[in-house]
Design an enzyme around this catalytic site. Structure first.
Site, PDB file in Angstrom:
ATOM      1  N   ASP A 128      -4.244  -1.835   4.658  1.00 20.28           N
ATOM      2  CA  ASP A 128      -3.218  -2.921   5.123  1.00 20.28           C
ATOM      3  C   ASP A 128      -3.469  -3.687   6.383  1.00 20.28           C
ATOM      4  O   ASP A 128      -4.168  -3.413   7.003  1.00 20.28           O
ATOM      5  CB  ASP A 128      -2.019  -1.675   5.480  1.00 20.28           C
ATOM      6  CG  ASP A 128      -0.500  -2.570   5.524  1.00 20.28           C
ATOM      7  OD1 ASP A 128      -0.368  -3.708   5.084  1.00 20.28           O
ATOM      8  OD2 ASP A 128       0.243  -1.933   6.325  1.00 20.28           O
ATOM      9  N   ASN A 179       4.429  -3.560  -4.824  1.00 23.32           N
ATOM     10  CA  ASN A 179       3.795  -4.964  -4.250  1.00 23.32           C
ATOM     11  C   ASN A 179       4.263  -6.130  -5.431  1.00 23.32           C
ATOM     12  O   ASN A 179       4.018  -7.357  -4.984  1.00 23.32           O
ATOM     13  CB  ASN A 179       2.493  -4.976  -4.161  1.00 23.32           C
ATOM     14  CG  ASN A 179       1.924  -4.212  -2.834  1.00 23.32           C
ATOM     15  OD1 ASN A 179       0.819  -3.432  -2.688  1.00 23.32           O
ATOM     16  ND2 ASN A 179       2.755  -4.265  -1.867  1.00 23.32           N
TER      17      ASN A 179
HETATM   18  C1  IPE Z   1       0.770  -0.459   1.268  1.00 24.31           C
HETATM   19  O1  IPE Z   1       0.808  -1.650   2.089  1.00 24.31           O
HETATM   20  C2  IPE Z   1      -0.110  -0.787  -0.179  1.00 24.31           C
HETATM   21  C3  IPE Z   1      -1.100  -1.098  -0.091  1.00 24.31           C
HETATM   22  C4  IPE Z   1      -1.964  -1.358   1.134  1.00 24.31           C
HETATM   23  C5  IPE Z   1      -1.647  -1.760  -1.216  1.00 24.31           C
HETATM   24  P1  IPE Z   1       2.180  -2.393   2.254  1.00 24.31           P
HETATM   25  O2  IPE Z   1       1.986  -3.452   3.084  1.00 24.31           O
HETATM   26  O3  IPE Z   1       2.719  -2.760   0.703  1.00 24.31           O
HETATM   27  O4  IPE Z   1       3.462  -1.116   2.773  1.00 24.31           O
HETATM   28  P2  IPE Z   1       4.745  -1.282   3.319  1.00 24.31           P
HETATM   29  O5  IPE Z   1       5.629  -2.456   2.457  1.00 24.31           O
HETATM   30  O6  IPE Z   1       4.339  -1.906   4.873  1.00 24.31           O
HETATM   31  O7  IPE Z   1       5.176  -0.171   3.544  1.00 24.31           O
HETATM   32  C1  IPE Z   2      -2.517  -5.077   2.355  1.00 23.15           C
HETATM   33  O1  IPE Z   2      -2.299  -5.795   3.185  1.00 23.15           O
HETATM   34  C2  IPE Z   2      -2.803  -5.475   0.702  1.00 23.15           C
HETATM   35  C3  IPE Z   2      -1.667  -5.290  -0.046  1.00 23.15           C
HETATM   36  C4  IPE Z   2      -0.445  -4.723   0.274  1.00 23.15           C
HETATM   37  C5  IPE Z   2      -1.870  -5.884  -1.545  1.00 23.15           C
HETATM   38  P1  IPE Z   2      -0.702  -6.673   3.270  1.00 23.15           P
HETATM   39  O2  IPE Z   2      -0.707  -7.690   2.465  1.00 23.15           O
HETATM   40  O3  IPE Z   2       0.201  -5.794   3.005  1.00 23.15           O
HETATM   41  O4  IPE Z   2      -0.630  -7.223   5.029  1.00 23.15           O
HETATM   42  P2  IPE Z   2       0.345  -7.350   5.969  1.00 23.15           P
HETATM   43  O5  IPE Z   2       0.983  -5.783   6.127  1.00 23.15           O
HETATM   44  O6  IPE Z   2       1.658  -8.375   5.409  1.00 23.15           O
HETATM   45  O7  IPE Z   2      -0.312  -7.784   7.013  1.00 23.15           O
HETATM   46 MG    MG Z   3       1.446  -4.615   4.595  1.00 22.84          MG
END
Ligand code: IPE
Ligand code: IPE
Ligand code: MG
Length: 242
Positions: free
Chosen positions: A23, A71
């Site tokens: 993340d 996602n």
């Molecule tokens: C969790 O991250 C999913 C992945 C890293 C693939 P998210 O960014 O989707 O999670 P939330 O929405 O902050 O809980």
């Molecule tokens: C994790 O990074 C990757 C996925 C969830 C696909 P994010 O895209 O959630 O990054 P932030 O949380 O918005 O910084």
């Molecule tokens: Mg995220």
């Protein structure tokens, strides 16, 4: 298997299964004035670096959360960029197929485009006998979706008369999940400063040690992983005992 690098703690104190929530890609990009997709490109590069390091220090099972069932709510452009990174990664895995790493997808592949689904299926089939390390990619993965699917499958067996309700055990349920045959998660790592699990491996992490840090995923380095492993080695895992 000879280790290419010395782990930060004695080998017997290493987790057998580490789960990473990758993340912080979007925030990494935002901080640099770049589009979110640039963060995913950087996150994918870092994923490869961390896989390599885990292999070098002798971790046997690693699982990466790459795309959740939730996602899909993101803009189409971001979702396609992530799917394209998966395609590129599959090409690379093919090139390194001699490395004796087993590749498994955790997630509902039915939602993927046919080429991506075929790519995942064939890499899983072609690496099925590899046993230095198991690399699990959680894509279109959600723990509740996974458990719901397992319950449905067991219900079907009961309805067909091949399983009686009394024979449903924790083991039967485990075996109906995507993670069947994998050991439970010992250590779950979430970078980026969020303190939540976000629907990741809820069943498999019942007794996992949780580790949170502020680093954004693209910057999460082998040194950060060493710190997590050192912290893990100091934990007192009681599993409900004394
Ligand atoms: C969790 O991250 C999913 C992945 C890293 C693939 P998210 O960014 O989707 O999670 P939330 O929405 O902050 O809980
Ligand atoms: C994790 O990074 C990757 C996925 C969830 C696909 P994010 O895209 O959630 O990054 P932030 O949380 O918005 O910084
Ligand atoms: Mg995220």
């Amino acid at each position: 298997m000879a280790k290419a690098k010395t782990p930060p703690v004695p080998a017997e104190m290493l987790p057998k299964h580490i789960a990473f929530i990758m993340d912080g890609n979007g925030r990494w990009a935002k901080k640099r004035g770049l589009p979110r997709t640039a963060g995913h490109v950087e996150g994918a590069k870092n994923f490869k670096k961390i896989v390599r390091y885990c292999k070098d220090i002798g971790i046997e099972n690693i699982t990466f959360y790459a795309f959740s069932t939730e996602n899909w709510k993101r803009p189409d452009e971001e979702v396609s960029a992530i799917m394209n990174l998966m395609r590129e990664y599959l090409v690379e895995v093919r090139k390194h197929i001699t490395e004796n790493t087993r590749f498994i997808v955790l997630g509902d592949k039915s939602a993927f485009s046919p080429d991506l689904k075929r790519g995942f299926d064939s890499i899983e089939a072609d690496t099925v006998d590899f046993n230095d390390m198991t690399l699990n990619m959680a894509v279109n993965y959600g723990s509740r979706h996974e458990i719901t699917g397992a319950v449905r499958e067991l219900a079907r067996q009961v309805q067909a008369g091949t399983l009686s309700p009394e024979d449903i055990t924790e083991e039967t349920i485990s075996q109906a999940l995507y993670t069947k045959d994998l050991p439970d998660v010992d250590l779950m790592i979430r970078p980026s400063g969020e303190f939540r699990i976000s629907n990741f491996l809820l069943w498999q992490s019942a007794y996992a040690e949780l580790y949170f840090c502020d680093t954004l995923w693209p910057d999460f380095s082998p040194k950060d992983l060493d710190e997590a492993l050192i912290a893990y080695a100091k934990r007192n895992r009681r599993f409900g005992g004394v």
